[in-house]
Design an enzyme around this catalytic site. Structure first.
Site: not given
Ligand code: CA2
Length: 144
Positions: A9-10, A17, A22, A73, A76, A79, A86, A97, A99, A101, A106, A110
């Protein structure tokens, strides 16, 4: 060899932003880097982005028998999502995986990756370049 790259997401808002966290480049630029890395490594790649947990679970399930490895990735959901953890465990495909950042420097919420429990490795804090590192590592692991 076929890789599935999943973005949560996002991440489609990249470049819009929070450039200090990022980076300034947008999601299309990230996809270009992933495609260029795939070409460099001689692998094929499918890139998938979703803002919905269940859709990501469905995509992981469908990767069974279709992909040789996953770079994810979960954003959110990293976490929070036992469902994505699963699914990754169920398909048992080699997974890295990534990320953008450094999730350890942080907010405390996170610092923990639930989904990372299904990953061979978690690469974080290298921006877009982390995806390239993840794909190189994934190929090495599959060839081992
Ligand atoms: O550092 C990462 O790659 C993250 O997975 C990014 C997630 C965050 O929830 C994780 O803790 C770490 C957030 C992605 C949202 O991306 C945005 C991009 C532009 C503007 C706003 C959010």
């Amino acid at each position: 060899m076929k890789f599935l790259v999943i973005n949560g997401p996002n991440l489609n808002l990249l470049g819009v932003r929070e450039p200090d966290i990022y980076g300034k480049e947008d999601y299309a630029a990230l996809c270009s880097l992933i495609n260029a890395t795939a070409e460099e490594l001689g692998v094929s790649v499918e890139i998938y982005q979703s803002n919905h947990e269940g859709d990501i679970v469905d995509k992981i399930q469908r990767a069974m028998g279709r992909a040789d490895g996953i770079v994810i990735n979960p954003a959110a959901y990293t976490h929070t999502s036992i469902a994505i953890l699963d699914a990754l465990k169920a398909v048992a495909l080699p997974t890295v995986e990534v990320h953008l950042s450094d999730i350890h420097s942080r907010e405390p919420f996170r610092n923990v990756s639930i989904t990372g429990n299904a990953a061979l490795k978690i690469i974080h804090g290298f921006g877009f370049k982390g995806y390239r590192q993840a794909m190189i590592y994934l190929k090495e692991q599959i060839e081992k």
